[in-house]
Structures are given as C-alpha cells and as structure tokens.
Design an enzyme around this catalytic site. Sequence first.
Site, PDB file in Angstrom:
ATOM      1  N   SER A 108       0.817  -1.202   0.000  1.00 45.70           N
ATOM      2  CA  SER A 108       0.000   0.000   0.000  1.00 45.70           C
ATOM      3  C   SER A 108       0.866   1.274   0.000  1.00 45.70           C
ATOM      4  O   SER A 108       1.771   1.409  -0.812  1.00 45.70           O
ATOM      5  CB  SER A 108      -0.950  -0.041   1.199  1.00 45.70           C
ATOM      6  N   ASP A 191      -9.311  -5.090  -5.320  1.00 44.41           N
ATOM      7  CA  ASP A 191      -8.855  -4.168  -4.278  1.00 44.41           C
ATOM      8  C   ASP A 191      -9.717  -2.911  -4.324  1.00 44.41           C
ATOM      9  O   ASP A 191      -9.617  -2.100  -5.250  1.00 44.41           O
ATOM     10  CB  ASP A 191      -7.380  -3.824  -4.525  1.00 44.41           C
ATOM     11  N   HIS A 215      -7.372  -5.885  -0.549  1.00 45.69           N
ATOM     12  CA  HIS A 215      -6.194  -5.051  -0.297  1.00 45.69           C
ATOM     13  C   HIS A 215      -5.309  -5.663   0.781  1.00 45.69           C
ATOM     14  O   HIS A 215      -4.099  -5.843   0.577  1.00 45.69           O
ATOM     15  CB  HIS A 215      -6.642  -3.652   0.121  1.00 45.69           C
TER      16      HIS A 215
END
Length: 240
Positions: A108, A191, A215
């Site tokens: 991320s 995601d 995610h």
Amino acid sequence: MVRGLISLVVSVVFILALVSPATAAKRVSAEAEKDPVVFVHGFTGSSSGYDNMKQWLISQGWPSSYLYAIQYTDTTGSNIDNAYELQSFVNQVLRQTKAAKVDIVAHSMGGLSTRYYVKYLEGAQKVDDVITLGSPHHGTNSSYFGLWTEGAREMVPGSAFLNDLNSADETPNGSDTSSIIQYTSIYSSADTVINPYTSSIINGADNVQITGVSHSGLLTDITVRPFVLEGLQDGGANSN
C-alpha cells in the site's frame, strides 16, 4: 560410567555436526545467494502484518536473520518522513547482515515511501529489487476519507507529492547501470481500497494484475506468493 561417557561423546559429535564446516558453508551459501528483505507496511499498518510472509520466505530458503520489517513512527504521516526512517533502517540492516544491498517488499502506501527513498535518498545504491503490493502509485480516491493526515493528502490523485514522485522516471535505477533495480508491482482488481486499482501500474515495472484478492489479502494470499518470489529473484521480465 561408560554409559555416561558414551552419552557425552554422542553429544559432542552432535554439536560438532551443527557447527561443522559443511553446515556453516551451507548457511553462508544460502545468505550469499539472497539479499536481506526489508518489509514496509502501509497507511495505519504494522510491521506484524508481514509475519505470515516472513514464515513463508523462511520455507523458501531465506534465513530468518535476513528478514526485517520496519515500523514507522507515524503510520499516517508523510511519505517523505517515512522515507528517511526507511533509509536509517536499511543502513542498520546492511550493517547487521554485511550485505551490499537489500530487497524491499512494500504494501500500500509503503510503496510510495519506498520509491521516494530510491529516487531521492540512498536507495538507488542500496536496493536490488522493489516489490509493491497494492500501492497507490498514482493515488487513490479512498484517501479523501483521511485528509486530516499528511499521508492521505499525499495519496490524493494529482497531489504535488505524487506528481513529483512520478516525474521523469517512475522506476529509477540509480547510478549503478551494471545492476539495475528490478521493480514489480502486484495489484488486484478486487482491491477496493486502491481506487482505481489500475493506479498501481507504474512505467518500467513488471506490473502483475491478479483477481479475487482484497487489499489486505495481498499480504497473505497464496496466489500472490509466486509473483513475490519471482520479483525477489530478479524475475521482472518487463523491468527497465
């Protein structure tokens, strides 16, 4: 007395076997073939998020002493500040392992501080492979829900931070042209945190799209692992 002596001899032989030249050579060989891996968490993330991946890499032949996960001081703070923390952390890993370079696996927002470290700090000379998992390289609309934090503001599509990070070269290789940095960006069409998920695509990387993984699932799902392994072994076919 004889039985005790035999037991002592057996114990000594066992200990010698553990530290024998062949055993030590095998351990050194395993380390010589691999770079230490530094794991970088994302927005509000934690170093513990990589515990599962660490255990898996150990099963793939990485020494446990070659696996390190950073814990940022401010998990929602600026990627620039985080990049400086990452720089210090990598230097510490290199001192401890006596390796020349590290590989980085970043989830991320961690992919942004990683790329900043490579582009503007010492990462260009100290990183071999970069693998990002669901990183918002071109921003995410989800960031609008956290605009009171500097990290979220930097992830707004079109932010000054992202425009600067993506200017000129999205996957810089640094000054060592004989050993270019291999970039792999793994992302999932499922995601919903990275919106749009295609934000994870970066020029010059091996961009790998998967399906059906959330995610957070990118950290643990078994379908992701072969691509992580390939990226750590310089398998990026479409890299610079």
